[in-house]
Design an enzyme around this catalytic site. Sequence first.
Site, short mmCIF file in Angstrom:
data_model
loop_
_atom_site.label_atom_id
_atom_site.label_comp_id
_atom_site.label_asym_id
_atom_site.label_seq_id
_atom_site.Cartn_x
_atom_site.Cartn_y
_atom_site.Cartn_z
N HIS A 1 0.87 -1.11 -0.08
CA HIS A 1 0.14 -0.04 -0.09
C HIS A 1 1.07 1.27 -0.08
CE1 HIS A 1 -2.56 -3.04 2.41
NE2 HIS A 1 -3.78 -2.18 1.81
N ASP B 1 2.24 1.95 3.43
CA ASP B 1 3.10 1.14 4.11
C ASP B 1 4.50 1.36 3.92
OD1 ASP B 1 0.92 -0.43 4.40
OD2 ASP B 1 1.43 -1.62 2.74
N ASP C 1 -11.10 -11.21 10.60
CA ASP C 1 -10.16 -11.57 9.64
C ASP C 1 -8.63 -11.90 10.31
OD1 ASP C 1 -9.00 -11.81 7.11
OD2 ASP C 1 -8.84 -9.27 6.86
N ASP D 1 -6.13 -13.55 9.26
CA ASP D 1 -4.96 -13.37 8.34
C ASP D 1 -4.07 -14.54 8.67
OD1 ASP D 1 -6.19 -11.68 6.65
OD2 ASP D 1 -5.29 -9.89 7.60
N ASP E 1 -0.88 -12.31 1.99
CA ASP E 1 -1.45 -11.50 2.65
C ASP E 1 -1.80 -12.20 4.23
OD1 ASP E 1 -2.83 -9.42 4.05
OD2 ASP E 1 -4.56 -9.08 2.56
#
Length: 438
Positions: A102, A105, A308, A310, A341
């Site tokens: 991103h 980031d 989530d 992840d 991810d």
Amino acid sequence: MSATYFPDVKGPIAYEGTDSKNPLSFKHYDANAVVMGKTMKEHLRFAGCYWHSMRGAGADPFGPGTRIMPWEDGSEMEAAENTMHAMFEFLSKLTLPYWCFHDRDIAPEAKTLTQTNKNLDQIVALAKKKQDETGIELLWGTTNAFSNPRFMSGASTSPSADVFAHAAAQVKKAMECTQELGGSGYVFWGGREGYETLLNTDLKREMDHLGLFLNLAVDYKKKIGFKGPFWIEPKPKEPTKHQYDFDAGSCHAFLQKYGLMEHFGLNIEANHATLAGHTFHHEIKYCVDNGLLGSIDANAGDLLLGWDTDQFPMNLYDTALVMYEVLRNGGFTQGGGLNFDAKVRRQSTDPIDLVYAHIGGMDAFARGLKIAAKMHEDGAFAKVVKDRYSSFDSGIGADIESGKADFESLAAHAEKTNIERVPSGRQELLENMLNDYL
Ligand code: XUL
Ligand code: CO
């Protein structure tokens, strides 16, 4: 810049086969091994993600980060540069051929958009240098239009037109950075594009704004000549109660309604699929059958938790069935790949834990690929499915599919046809067959 951020990993992780006892080796991922005419590296197109791997410290709502991240050192811009060095050391040592990021980031946000963009330019130049040195490529870039408080009510679906403009400025710049770094594609995950309560929400207006926004992004993509596809990443909830890009099916309807099918595919994330009440396999199969398979966020959720999580993908049923569909699709034909991810658990605090996590995920998908290839080569499942629908290959079935039949001819057919029984679905036998491949 420290000489190394992963001193325990001396060289690139190598394939040593299933007999190896070395935890810093691949047991199944043999990058150059050929499976169904392509190398594993070409099939799997693994990517490391910047946000979890380099920036996620393990904070949760009950406590701060716990991970040791020696690259977060110096001034904000120094830390950003160190982090980019650490990322490329990490990618190189894991032999990950791609990365994803991103905008926020990789470079810190400043007080003004102009300065923020300057910060980005500086770090993108460094990333480009690191890519040239290592041969590692960018799988996709994206925008973080959800963390800054200005995006609390959404980005392109915010009730504030100024926020819509800020979101556009961010996507414009992130698209330019992605192009500069030669990214294969560009991802739109609708971070807060959804609502908390319908009592304050003009649902139609918000969805129209989202459709408009993505059309403006297509216009700009054409203008700058960015060749890669756009991929929407569906997610049903979190952070908002209801996200507009709920699942593959609702994104498909959205893309058709707003005339975007030509420019978009989907980036399917495993944990988002399960949050939507689907299997990972379902979402991928839906994409393959509708020409929508863009890329994959390879992770896993915990079925006992409703958020989530992840986690790294370890479930061989998932990896095998997903790779079965990817092979059926002829591979990642839109230029996508498998992006991890995923984040290590809060108690996995050492940089080396990140390395173990990726080795596990890469081996799980390599095994999945090998199993899936065998399923395709044997053709047993394809034959079962083909035979199951064979009543549509001739006679009245062929008339139905070709559009020759109408309700009158169908009723006439039914009157002279007595259905004694429909053939068994044989689910248990098929599940036994699947286990034989594992
Ligand atoms: C959030 C998520 C994002 C996207 C990119 O759930 O998956 O990290 O992958 O914005
Ligand atoms: Co994702």
